[in-house]
Design an enzyme around this catalytic site. Structure first.
Site, PDB file in Angstrom:
ATOM      1  N   ASP A  48      17.558 -18.854  15.971  1.00 13.54           N
ATOM      2  CA  ASP A  48      16.557 -18.293  16.822  1.00 13.54           C
ATOM      3  C   ASP A  48      17.195 -16.898  17.517  1.00 13.54           C
ATOM      4  O   ASP A  48      16.627 -15.910  17.762  1.00 13.54           O
ATOM      5  CB  ASP A  48      16.086 -19.209  18.113  1.00 13.54           C
ATOM      6  CG  ASP A  48      15.437 -20.449  17.832  1.00 13.54           C
ATOM      7  OD1 ASP A  48      14.180 -20.499  18.092  1.00 13.54           O
ATOM      8  OD2 ASP A  48      15.851 -21.172  16.965  1.00 13.54           O
ATOM      9  N   GLU A  72      10.976 -14.074  22.988  1.00 15.35           N
ATOM     10  CA  GLU A  72      11.141 -15.458  23.663  1.00 15.35           C
ATOM     11  C   GLU A  72      12.263 -15.825  24.185  1.00 15.35           C
ATOM     12  O   GLU A  72      12.380 -16.454  25.400  1.00 15.35           O
ATOM     13  CB  GLU A  72      10.804 -16.433  22.526  1.00 15.35           C
ATOM     14  CG  GLU A  72      10.564 -17.941  23.105  1.00 15.35           C
ATOM     15  CD  GLU A  72      10.393 -18.937  21.999  1.00 15.35           C
ATOM     16  OE1 GLU A  72      10.433 -18.901  20.999  1.00 15.35           O
ATOM     17  OE2 GLU A  72      10.429 -20.057  22.635  1.00 15.35           O
ATOM     18  N   ASP A 134       8.711 -13.611  18.380  1.00 19.36           N
ATOM     19  CA  ASP A 134       9.068 -14.873  18.233  1.00 19.36           C
ATOM     20  C   ASP A 134      10.062 -14.864  17.340  1.00 19.36           C
ATOM     21  O   ASP A 134       9.621 -14.837  16.082  1.00 19.36           O
ATOM     22  CB  ASP A 134       7.958 -15.719  18.074  1.00 19.36           C
ATOM     23  CG  ASP A 134       8.204 -17.075  18.481  1.00 19.36           C
ATOM     24  OD1 ASP A 134       9.286 -17.548  18.501  1.00 19.36           O
ATOM     25  OD2 ASP A 134       7.358 -17.849  18.904  1.00 19.36           O
ATOM     26  N   ILE A 136      11.871 -17.302  16.071  1.00 18.79           N
ATOM     27  CA  ILE A 136      11.652 -18.335  15.171  1.00 18.79           C
ATOM     28  C   ILE A 136      10.295 -19.088  15.894  1.00 18.79           C
ATOM     29  O   ILE A 136      10.493 -19.857  17.006  1.00 18.79           O
ATOM     30  CB  ILE A 136      12.778 -19.316  14.961  1.00 18.79           C
ATOM     31  CG1 ILE A 136      13.835 -18.800  14.057  1.00 18.79           C
ATOM     32  CG2 ILE A 136      12.193 -20.640  14.196  1.00 18.79           C
ATOM     33  CD1 ILE A 136      14.931 -20.006  13.731  1.00 18.79           C
ATOM     34  N   ASP A 137       9.149 -18.963  15.345  1.00 18.58           N
ATOM     35  CA  ASP A 137       8.073 -19.603  15.936  1.00 18.58           C
ATOM     36  C   ASP A 137       8.069 -21.110  15.075  1.00 18.58           C
ATOM     37  O   ASP A 137       8.129 -21.045  13.897  1.00 18.58           O
ATOM     38  CB  ASP A 137       6.856 -18.922  15.609  1.00 18.58           C
ATOM     39  CG  ASP A 137       5.687 -19.695  16.311  1.00 18.58           C
ATOM     40  OD1 ASP A 137       5.785 -20.194  17.479  1.00 18.58           O
ATOM     41  OD2 ASP A 137       4.532 -19.662  15.683  1.00 18.58           O
ATOM     42  N   THR A 139      10.385 -23.716  16.013  1.00 15.98           N
ATOM     43  CA  THR A 139      11.682 -24.262  15.997  1.00 15.98           C
ATOM     44  C   THR A 139      11.882 -25.703  15.629  1.00 15.98           C
ATOM     45  O   THR A 139      12.474 -25.969  15.017  1.00 15.98           O
ATOM     46  CB  THR A 139      12.495 -23.856  17.276  1.00 15.98           C
ATOM     47  OG1 THR A 139      12.280 -22.464  17.630  1.00 15.98           O
ATOM     48  CG2 THR A 139      13.957 -24.087  17.092  1.00 15.98           C
ATOM     49  N   ASP A 286       3.481 -15.969  20.506  1.00 20.21           N
ATOM     50  CA  ASP A 286       3.004 -17.093  19.827  1.00 20.21           C
ATOM     51  C   ASP A 286       1.737 -16.649  19.009  1.00 20.21           C
ATOM     52  O   ASP A 286       1.339 -17.756  18.175  1.00 20.21           O
ATOM     53  CB  ASP A 286       2.797 -18.537  20.600  1.00 20.21           C
ATOM     54  CG  ASP A 286       4.351 -19.260  20.656  1.00 20.21           C
ATOM     55  OD1 ASP A 286       5.139 -19.093  19.852  1.00 20.21           O
ATOM     56  OD2 ASP A 286       4.153 -19.523  22.110  1.00 20.21           O
TER      57      ASP A 286
HETATM   58  N1  LIG Z   1       3.520 -28.092  25.649  1.00 20.10           N
HETATM   59  C1  LIG Z   1       3.201 -27.206  24.920  1.00 20.10           C
HETATM   60  N2  LIG Z   1       1.726 -26.637  24.275  1.00 20.10           N
HETATM   61  C2  LIG Z   1       1.371 -26.125  23.587  1.00 20.10           C
HETATM   62  N3  LIG Z   1       2.394 -25.235  22.882  1.00 20.10           N
HETATM   63  C3  LIG Z   1       3.595 -25.328  23.229  1.00 20.10           C
HETATM   64  C4  LIG Z   1       3.888 -26.389  24.128  1.00 20.10           C
HETATM   65  N4  LIG Z   1       5.308 -26.464  24.156  1.00 20.10           N
HETATM   66  C5  LIG Z   1       5.756 -25.270  23.159  1.00 20.10           C
HETATM   67  N5  LIG Z   1       4.518 -24.838  22.697  1.00 20.10           N
HETATM   68  C6  LIG Z   1       4.628 -23.609  21.891  1.00 20.10           C
HETATM   69  O1  LIG Z   1       4.294 -23.911  20.330  1.00 20.10           O
HETATM   70  C7  LIG Z   1       5.051 -23.183  19.677  1.00 20.10           C
HETATM   71  C8  LIG Z   1       4.921 -23.907  18.069  1.00 20.10           C
HETATM   72  O2  LIG Z   1       3.666 -23.874  17.497  1.00 20.10           O
HETATM   73  P1  LIG Z   1       2.972 -24.711  17.173  1.00 20.10           P
HETATM   74  O3  LIG Z   1       2.277 -25.626  18.135  1.00 20.10           O
HETATM   75  O4  LIG Z   1       1.562 -24.017  16.272  1.00 20.10           O
HETATM   76  O5  LIG Z   1       3.499 -25.726  16.144  1.00 20.10           O
HETATM   77  S1  LIG Z   1       3.926 -27.041  16.468  1.00 20.10           S
HETATM   78  O6  LIG Z   1       3.113 -27.802  15.422  1.00 20.10           O
HETATM   79  O7  LIG Z   1       3.543 -27.490  17.619  1.00 20.10           O
HETATM   80  O8  LIG Z   1       5.236 -27.010  16.196  1.00 20.10           O
HETATM   81  C9  LIG Z   1       6.274 -23.161  20.070  1.00 20.10           C
HETATM   82  O9  LIG Z   1       7.002 -22.014  19.648  1.00 20.10           O
HETATM   83  P2  LIG Z   1       8.612 -21.993  19.514  1.00 20.10           P
HETATM   84  O10 LIG Z   1       9.162 -22.401  20.967  1.00 20.10           O
HETATM   85  O11 LIG Z   1       8.536 -20.609  19.164  1.00 20.10           O
HETATM   86  O12 LIG Z   1       8.974 -23.013  18.349  1.00 20.10           O
HETATM   87  C10 LIG Z   1       5.940 -23.089  21.545  1.00 20.10           C
HETATM   88  O13 LIG Z   1       5.939 -21.990  22.057  1.00 20.10           O
HETATM   89 MG   LIG Z   2       6.542 -19.941  19.284  1.00 18.70          MG
HETATM   90 MG   LIG Z   3      10.294 -19.482  18.958  1.00 20.54          MG
HETATM   91 MG   LIG Z   4      10.826 -22.035  21.477  1.00 18.76          MG
END
Ligand SMILES: Nc1ncnc2c1ncn2[C@@H]1O[C@H](COP(=O)(O)OS(=O)(=O)O)[C@@H](OP(=O)(O)O)[C@H]1O
Ligand SMILES: [Mg+2]
Ligand SMILES: [Mg+2]
Ligand SMILES: [Mg+2]
Length: 350
Positions: A48, A72, A134, A136-137, A139, A286
């Protein structure tokens, strides 16, 4: 055209970052995962940070003097005790990526890396241009060896004008609905879109490019839908109620990250439903790249009240309840099913 230079730089930066992430995912060590602090702990890895430093550095080289990045990660945890070894590892990874590319004859110091990460602290907004990243979206998906994306977009006066989604574990051909999570040995793919010019997909090694379009399915019974892998990120019971009202027959395809937008843009599925639990505020990184990739492929992205997403308010998206994505034909039916399901859910249970 209007954003050609920016698009070329974004593709280059995201491709390099995706290569760095692939390398780390292959050799993922427990020590590469750090925990973020706070109520909803989410993981963050050297990839990341490396991806953010690399994209930030490449964009600043390409656009010296006019640079704003909303991203991020920040270096706060890295600067704390014990960060030294990890920062060295990130620095080595970024320098190896830059050397492999050959365009930038520099070697960055650890301090350069921390500065590059922290230049992602812009707040965005409705004035001027801002890159949105982002690194790494998904993670969690990355750590499990599943789907993730490097997601980079450009905002111009509050509107998303280009987006790049590098998806290292997404096969070039339609994903296998039975096994959306199996990592593969393919090259992965990259989607890019520029406002008014459509969405294109290419292998991550850049060897050929095809224009993509969302699914033309009009009958919901034939539509399949995407949702978050994590039940904590999106209410699976609500999407299942919506799918039931629509008459969708297929089981949901659960994947991490904006890979869902990329897969939908080429017609792998026809609907994406995202309903975070109460109180969660969506961040622009995101959804910025994913939303333009879908809309330029002919799709529609709105909140659950049918409003367009507003990326001009800073780093948060102020949303009504959730995000729904589909093609033009299905959207009215989907919207009705969403409204009816939300009303049903909010009624007190007898
Ligand atoms: N509580 C909660 N509710 C909703 N979304 C949240 C929550 N916590 C985190 N995130 C964000 O979700 C990003 C991951 O994407 P997704 O939700 O599409 O994928 S996942 O299936 O949930 O992993 C993830 O992105 P990354 O942190 O870049 O991985 C977060 O930004
Ligand atoms: Mg993300
Ligand atoms: Mg991310
Ligand atoms: Mg993250």
């Amino acid at each position: 055209m209007a954003y050609d230079k920016e698009l070329a730089a974004a593709i280059k930066a995201a491709s390099l970052a995706a290569r760095l992430c692939r390398k780390v995912q292959k050799a993922l060590l427990q020590s590469d995962v750090r925990s973020k602090h706070g109520r909803n702990k989410s993981p963050v890895t050297v990839a990341d940070y490396g991806s953010q430093a690399l994209v930030s550095f490449v964009l600043q080289q390409e656009f010296p003097g006019e640079f704003s990045l909303v991203a991020e990660e920040d270096s706060n945890d890295l600067r704390k005790d014990g960060g030294g070894e990890i920062v060295e590892r990130i620095t080595k990874l970024v320098n190896e990526s830059l050397t492999s590319d050959g365009s930038y004859g520099v070697s960055l110091s650890s301090e350069d890396i921390l500065k590059a990460i922290d230049s992602g602290k812009s707040e965005g907004g409705s004035q001027g241009r801002h890159w949105v990243l982002d690194p790494i979206d998904g993670t969690k998906g990355f750590v499990k060896g599943d789907q993730y994306a490097v997601a980079l977009a450009l905002l111009d006066r509050g509107n998303v004008v280009l987006g790049v989604l590098a998806c290292p574990n997404l096969p070039l051909t339609s994903i296998s609905f039975a096994h959306p999570h199996s990592p593969n040995n393919e090259v992965g793919c990259l989607f890019f879109a520029e406002v008014g010019r459509g969405t294109y997909m290419q292998p991550l090694d850049g060897s050929s490019t095809v224009k993509v379009q969302v699914s033309a399915v009009e009958n919901p019974e034939e539509a399949s839908f995407f949702e978050s892998y994590e039940a904590a990120h999106s209410m699976h019971d609500l999407s299942s109620l919506i799918a039931q009202k629509l008459g969708v027959k297929a089981a949901p395809i659960r994947m991490d990250s904006q890979v869902k937008y990329g897969a939908l843009s080429r017609g792998d599925g026809a609907i994406y439903l995202r309903f975070p639990r109460n109180g969660y505020r969506e961040k622009i990184w995101d959804h910025a790249a994913g939303s333009i990739v879908v809309t330029e492929a002919g799709g529609v992205v709105t909140d659950a009240a049918g409003k367009q997403l507003d990326f001009s308010k800073g780093k948060y998206l102020d949303l009504d309840t959730g995000i729904i994505v589909s093609n033009q034909k299905l959207m009215p039916l989907l919207f009705d099913a969403v409204r009816a399901s939300l009303a049903q859910k909010s009624k007190p249970q007898p």
